[in-house]
Every structure is written in C-alpha cells, then in structure tokens.
Design a protein around this motif. Structure first.
Motif, PDB file in Angstrom:
ATOM      1  N   UNK A   9      -1.315  11.753  11.159  1.00  0.00           N
ATOM      2  CA  UNK A   9      -1.245  11.286   9.776  1.00  0.00           C
ATOM      3  C   UNK A   9       0.196  11.164   9.289  1.00  0.00           C
ATOM      4  N   UNK A  10       1.040  12.104   9.661  1.00  0.00           N
ATOM      5  CA  UNK A  10       2.451  12.060   9.251  1.00  0.00           C
ATOM      6  C   UNK A  10       3.162  10.874   9.886  1.00  0.00           C
ATOM      7  N   UNK A  11       2.860  10.576  11.166  1.00  0.00           N
ATOM      8  CA  UNK A  11       3.502   9.455  11.852  1.00  0.00           C
ATOM      9  C   UNK A  11       3.036   8.113  11.310  1.00  0.00           C
ATOM     10  N   UNK A  12       1.773   7.996  10.970  1.00  0.00           N
ATOM     11  CA  UNK A  12       1.234   6.743  10.452  1.00  0.00           C
ATOM     12  C   UNK A  12       1.649   6.519   9.007  1.00  0.00           C
ATOM     13  N   UNK A  13       1.915   7.567   8.278  1.00  0.00           N
ATOM     14  CA  UNK A  13       2.366   7.436   6.900  1.00  0.00           C
ATOM     15  C   UNK A  13       1.350   7.902   5.887  1.00  0.00           C
ATOM     16  N   UNK A  14       0.224   8.363   6.319  1.00  0.00           N
ATOM     17  CA  UNK A  14      -0.787   8.821   5.385  1.00  0.00           C
ATOM     18  C   UNK A  14      -0.385  10.079   4.646  1.00  0.00           C
ATOM     19  N   UNK A  15       0.502  10.879   5.215  1.00  0.00           N
ATOM     20  CA  UNK A  15       0.930  12.116   4.563  1.00  0.00           C
ATOM     21  C   UNK A  15       2.349  11.996   4.009  1.00  0.00           C
ATOM     22  N   UNK A  16       2.820  10.760   3.794  1.00  0.00           N
ATOM     23  CA  UNK A  16       4.186  10.544   3.335  1.00  0.00           C
ATOM     24  C   UNK A  16       4.344  10.837   1.860  1.00  0.00           C
ATOM     25  N   UNK A  17       5.575  10.741   1.347  1.00  0.00           N
ATOM     26  CA  UNK A  17       5.829  11.016  -0.062  1.00  0.00           C
ATOM     27  C   UNK A  17       5.240   9.931  -0.950  1.00  0.00           C
ATOM     28  N   UNK A  18       5.083  10.241  -2.206  1.00  0.00           N
ATOM     29  CA  UNK A  18       4.577   9.275  -3.173  1.00  0.00           C
ATOM     30  C   UNK A  18       5.572   8.128  -3.333  1.00  0.00           C
ATOM     31  N   UNK A  19       5.074   6.974  -3.753  1.00  0.00           N
ATOM     32  CA  UNK A  19       5.926   5.798  -3.922  1.00  0.00           C
ATOM     33  C   UNK A  19       7.032   6.078  -4.940  1.00  0.00           C
ATOM     34  N   UNK A  20       8.229   5.619  -4.609  1.00  0.00           N
ATOM     35  CA  UNK A  20       9.381   5.846  -5.477  1.00  0.00           C
ATOM     36  C   UNK A  20       9.332   4.917  -6.691  1.00  0.00           C
ATOM     37  N   UNK A  21       9.984   5.330  -7.745  1.00  0.00           N
ATOM     38  CA  UNK A  21      10.090   4.496  -8.935  1.00  0.00           C
ATOM     39  C   UNK A  21      11.136   3.407  -8.710  1.00  0.00           C
ATOM     40  N   UNK A  22      11.193   2.469  -9.625  1.00  0.00           N
ATOM     41  CA  UNK A  22      12.166   1.384  -9.545  1.00  0.00           C
ATOM     42  C   UNK A  22      13.571   1.974  -9.641  1.00  0.00           C
ATOM     43  N   UNK A  23      14.452   1.546  -8.747  1.00  0.00           N
ATOM     44  CA  UNK A  23      15.843   1.972  -8.824  1.00  0.00           C
ATOM     45  C   UNK A  23      16.745   0.883  -8.253  1.00  0.00           C
ATOM     46  N   UNK A  24      18.041   1.004  -8.498  1.00  0.00           N
ATOM     47  CA  UNK A  24      18.989   0.009  -8.030  1.00  0.00           C
ATOM     48  C   UNK A  24      20.353   0.204  -8.656  1.00  0.00           C
ATOM     49  N   UNK A  25      21.149  -0.871  -8.629  1.00  0.00           N
ATOM     50  CA  UNK A  25      22.490  -0.815  -9.203  1.00  0.00           C
ATOM     51  C   UNK A  25      22.927  -2.206  -9.634  1.00  0.00           C
ATOM     52  N   UNK A  26      23.838  -2.234 -10.597  1.00  0.00           N
ATOM     53  CA  UNK A  26      24.445  -3.461 -11.092  1.00  0.00           C
ATOM     54  C   UNK A  26      25.912  -3.138 -11.344  1.00  0.00           C
ATOM     55  N   UNK A  27      26.828  -3.901 -10.693  1.00  0.00           N
ATOM     56  CA  UNK A  27      28.226  -3.559 -10.870  1.00  0.00           C
ATOM     57  C   UNK A  27      29.185  -4.687 -10.567  1.00  0.00           C
TER      58      UNK A  27
END
Length: 160
Positions: A9-27
C-alpha cells in the motif's frame, strides 16, 4: 493487515500523505546570462510557479519572462511544467522544470525555445522569499543562429 500488505500500500500510494494545498511563487529579479547571443550580461527575470495540489499531486505549471534588458539581446517567454522534487514546506521547495516558448530580439523574428532547469524557493520572512533559478534553454533560430542559453537568476518573491 500484515507487513507485506502495508508495504504494498505504501509503494502504490494508498497510504501516502493527504493532498497538498495550492502553493507556488511569484517573483522578479536579476539574471546573469552566461552563454548565448552577445556574451555575458545581466537582465531582468520574472517567474511564476503554481502547484495546485489535489489530483495533480506534486506537479504544477511554470511561466517565465526572461531577459528583459532592452539592449538588443533576446527576450524569452516560456511556459511549462514544474515538479516538486523535495520540500521542507513551507520554507524550502526544490522544483525541477521543463518549458517551451518563444524568443525574440528588437526587430528580429520569433524563434522557438525549449529548456529545463531547477528552481529553489526559500521563504525567508512570512510570504517574502527568494527563488534561485538555474536553467539551460535552446533557442532554435535556423542552422547558424541556434544557441544554448545558460543562465541563473535570483528573484525576490512572494512564496505561498
């Protein structure tokens, strides 16, 4: 659940972290062009990265306007894909990217551009940070004028 099933399950991604929020940068900031038409020079570099999270996971979109100098040197307008390779969010993010776009100089025809590189986004004080960008871009401008542009930039950025 036994250990073998948990590992699968960990290798396939079923036990992975929750989806991240929107992030980025502008510069925006100075860039040092090491190769290309006209030799070494400094120019202005603008960049935007948006990683929406959710179903896209660690993939996002990148855009850059490179080489605003007004000295007859080519300007590059690029858009592409960025991948969050590693992060100690919200402070540090490593972002390899691949992009394509157009290059043009004063009075010259537009030429296609393809490139890749690495951005490092570092939030220093709240949302204010620095994005360091190093990349290689191939400007395809006929047989005689095709060139590889190697450049680095340091942008003062809003990092979220």
């Amino acid at each position: 659940m036994n250990a073998r099933a948990a590992l699968l399950l960990a290798l396939v991604g079923g036990a992975g972290p929750a989806a991240a929020e929107v992030h980025g940068s502008l510069g925006a900031g100075p860039a040092l062009v090491l190769t290309g038409a006209g030799g070494d020079r400094t120019r202005l570099d603008l960049g935007l990265d948006v990683l929406p999270g959710g179903r896209l996971g660690r993939f996002g979109l990148a855009g850059a306007l490179r080489g605003l100098g007004g000295d007859g040197a080519p300007t590059l307008l690029c858009a592409g894909v960025v991948w969050q390779a590693a992060a100690a969010r919200p402070r540090l993010t490593l972002l390899p990217y691949a992009e394509a776009g157009l290059a043009w100089a004063d009075g010259a025809a537009r030429a296609p551009v393809v490139g890749a590189g690495l951005r490092v986004a570092l939030a220093v004080l709240g949302p204010v940070g620095v994005v360091v960008d190093s990349g290689a871009h191939l400007v395809v401008d006929g047989v005689a004028d095709t060139r590889l542009v190697l450049a680095g930039a340091a942008r003062l950025a809003w990092v979220w």
